[in-house]
Design an enzyme around this catalytic site. Structure first.
Site, PDB file in Angstrom:
ATOM      1  N   ASN A 199      38.302 -24.311 -21.419  1.00  0.00           N
ATOM      2  CA  ASN A 199      37.618 -24.431 -20.119  1.00  0.00           C
ATOM      3  C   ASN A 199      36.837 -25.743 -19.997  1.00  0.00           C
ATOM      4  O   ASN A 199      35.791 -25.786 -19.344  1.00  0.00           O
ATOM      5  CB  ASN A 199      36.708 -23.207 -19.860  1.00  0.00           C
ATOM      6  CG  ASN A 199      36.223 -23.065 -18.415  1.00  0.00           C
ATOM      7  OD1 ASN A 199      35.104 -22.610 -18.168  1.00  0.00           O
ATOM      8  ND2 ASN A 199      37.023 -23.461 -17.458  1.00  0.00           N
ATOM      9  N   CYS A 227      42.302 -21.653 -19.105  1.00  0.00           N
ATOM     10  CA  CYS A 227      42.929 -22.359 -20.237  1.00  0.00           C
ATOM     11  C   CYS A 227      42.215 -21.907 -21.507  1.00  0.00           C
ATOM     12  O   CYS A 227      41.555 -20.864 -21.510  1.00  0.00           O
ATOM     13  CB  CYS A 227      42.893 -23.875 -20.029  1.00  0.00           C
ATOM     14  SG  CYS A 227      41.237 -24.593 -19.920  1.00  0.00           S
ATOM     15  N   ASP A 261      48.322 -29.145 -23.218  1.00  0.00           N
ATOM     16  CA  ASP A 261      46.903 -29.325 -23.515  1.00  0.00           C
ATOM     17  C   ASP A 261      46.642 -30.789 -23.866  1.00  0.00           C
ATOM     18  O   ASP A 261      47.180 -31.291 -24.860  1.00  0.00           O
ATOM     19  CB  ASP A 261      46.550 -28.421 -24.699  1.00  0.00           C
ATOM     20  CG  ASP A 261      45.063 -28.386 -24.964  1.00  0.00           C
ATOM     21  OD1 ASP A 261      44.319 -29.196 -24.359  1.00  0.00           O
ATOM     22  OD2 ASP A 261      44.632 -27.546 -25.769  1.00  0.00           O
ATOM     23  N   CYS A 318      39.068 -28.860 -20.132  1.00  0.00           N
ATOM     24  CA  CYS A 318      40.092 -29.851 -19.736  1.00  0.00           C
ATOM     25  C   CYS A 318      40.924 -29.330 -18.555  1.00  0.00           C
ATOM     26  O   CYS A 318      40.670 -29.684 -17.403  1.00  0.00           O
ATOM     27  CB  CYS A 318      40.998 -30.217 -20.904  1.00  0.00           C
ATOM     28  SG  CYS A 318      40.108 -30.956 -22.301  1.00  0.00           S
ATOM     29  N   ARG A 319      41.925 -28.502 -18.832  1.00  0.00           N
ATOM     30  CA  ARG A 319      42.897 -28.151 -17.794  1.00  0.00           C
ATOM     31  C   ARG A 319      42.347 -27.266 -16.680  1.00  0.00           C
ATOM     32  O   ARG A 319      42.564 -27.549 -15.494  1.00  0.00           O
ATOM     33  CB  ARG A 319      44.127 -27.483 -18.433  1.00  0.00           C
ATOM     34  CG  ARG A 319      44.908 -28.418 -19.313  1.00  0.00           C
ATOM     35  CD  ARG A 319      45.864 -27.663 -20.207  1.00  0.00           C
ATOM     36  NE  ARG A 319      45.166 -26.841 -21.183  1.00  0.00           N
ATOM     37  CZ  ARG A 319      45.737 -26.002 -22.018  1.00  0.00           C
ATOM     38  NH1 ARG A 319      47.049 -25.834 -21.981  1.00  0.00           N
ATOM     39  NH2 ARG A 319      45.019 -25.318 -22.883  1.00  0.00           N
ATOM     40  N   SER A 320      41.661 -26.175 -17.040  1.00  0.00           N
ATOM     41  CA  SER A 320      41.280 -25.242 -15.963  1.00  0.00           C
ATOM     42  C   SER A 320      40.158 -25.757 -15.062  1.00  0.00           C
ATOM     43  O   SER A 320      40.235 -25.549 -13.842  1.00  0.00           O
ATOM     44  CB  SER A 320      40.985 -23.836 -16.505  1.00  0.00           C
ATOM     45  OG  SER A 320      39.889 -23.816 -17.375  1.00  0.00           O
TER      46      SER A 320
HETATM   47  P1  4NP Z   1      41.572 -26.903 -22.488  1.00  0.00           P
HETATM   48  O1  4NP Z   1      41.627 -27.892 -23.764  1.00  0.00           O
HETATM   49  O2  4NP Z   1      42.036 -25.538 -22.992  1.00  0.00           O
HETATM   50  O3  4NP Z   1      42.514 -27.509 -21.504  1.00  0.00           O
HETATM   51  O4  4NP Z   1      40.129 -26.901 -22.016  1.00  0.00           O
HETATM   52  C1  4NP Z   1      40.979 -27.599 -24.964  1.00  0.00           C
HETATM   53  C2  4NP Z   1      39.631 -27.830 -25.066  1.00  0.00           C
HETATM   54  C3  4NP Z   1      38.988 -27.570 -26.258  1.00  0.00           C
HETATM   55  C4  4NP Z   1      39.694 -27.089 -27.341  1.00  0.00           C
HETATM   56  C5  4NP Z   1      41.063 -26.850 -27.244  1.00  0.00           C
HETATM   57  C6  4NP Z   1      41.701 -27.103 -26.031  1.00  0.00           C
HETATM   58  N1  4NP Z   1      39.044 -26.856 -28.589  1.00  0.00           N
HETATM   59  O5  4NP Z   1      39.706 -26.459 -29.561  1.00  0.00           O
HETATM   60  O6  4NP Z   1      37.800 -27.037 -28.665  1.00  0.00           O
END
Ligand code: 4NP
Length: 157
Positions: free
Chosen positions: A11, A8, A123, A13-15
Site C-alpha cells: 500500500n 496491493c 510490483d 506503490c501500486r494501490s
Molecule cells: P506495493 O509494493 O505492494 O505496490 O505497495 C511494495 C511495497 C513494499 C513492499 C513490497 C511491495 N515491502 O516488502 O515492503
C-alpha cells in the site's frame, strides 16, 4: 455512492497510485459525487506510511495529486466496497485469505483491460524509476477501461 478499493501488498506503490489515478480521472469526468475510492495493503508492513517517494515522484510528474497513508486490508472491507481490485495473483490469494471468502466484486485490476485477463500490475518496489513509470502507464490504461465499466454498470449515461 459506489465504493472502490484498490489493493496491493505494501500500500505504498501500486494501490495508492491506482487510487490517485482513479480520483484524478473521476474529477476530470465530473463524477466525484458518484464514486469513492480508497486503497489498502494485504500486509501490515507500511501502516501509517506515506506512499514510496518514487510513487509520489511519478504521480507528480504526471500531474496527479496523491495523498494516502498506508493501511492494512481489513476483513470488513469486503462488506463496505462494491469493487475491490487487486494488482496481482498473490494479492488475490492474500485478500481471499483475509476475507475468508471471495466476494463478488473482487477482481484483478487488469481484468478490465481488453486482453488483460489474468495479467498482473508488476510490483515496482524493487525496481527503479522506469518501473514506476511503466506501472503508472499500465494503471492509467486499465483505469480508463474500469471507469467505462463503472459508468455502464452504475450510471444511466
Ligand atoms: P506495493 O509494493 O505492494 O505496490 O505497495 C511494495 C511495497 C513494499 C513492499 C513490497 C511491495 N515491502 O516488502 O515492503
Amino acid at each position: 455512492m459506489t465504493k472502490i478499493l484498490f489493493v496491493c501488498l505494501g500500500n505504498i506503490c501500486r494501490s495508492p497510485l491506482a487510487e490517485a489515478i482513479f480520483n484524478h480521472k473521476i474529477r476530470q469526468y465530473g463524477l466525484e459525487s458518484h464514486f469513492f475510492a480508497d486503497s489498502a495493503g494485504t500486509s501490515n508492513y507500511h501502516v501509517g506510511d506515506r506512499p514510496d517517494p518514487r510513487t509520489i515522484r511519478v504521480a507528480g510528474s504526471r500531474k496527479v495529486p496523491i495523498a494516502h497513508l498506508g493501511r492494512q486490508l481489513s476483513p470488513d472491507d469486503q462488506h463496505h466496497f462494491h469493487h475491490i481490485l487487486v494488482m496481482d495473483g498473490s494479492n488475490l490469494r492474500d485478500a481471499i485469505a483475509r476475507f475468508g471468502a471471495h466476494p463478488e466484486g473482487l477482481r484483478l485490476m487488469r481484468d478490465f483491460e481488453p486482453g488483460g485477463q489474468g495479467l498482473h500490475v508488476p510490483d515496482p518496489y524493487y525496481g527503479d524509476m522506469r518501473d514506476f513509470e511503466a506501472c503508472f502507464d499500465i494503471l492509467d490504461n486499465a483505469m480508463e477501461h474500469f471507469i467505462a465499466f463503472l459508468k455502464e454498470r452504475h450510471l444511466d449515461t
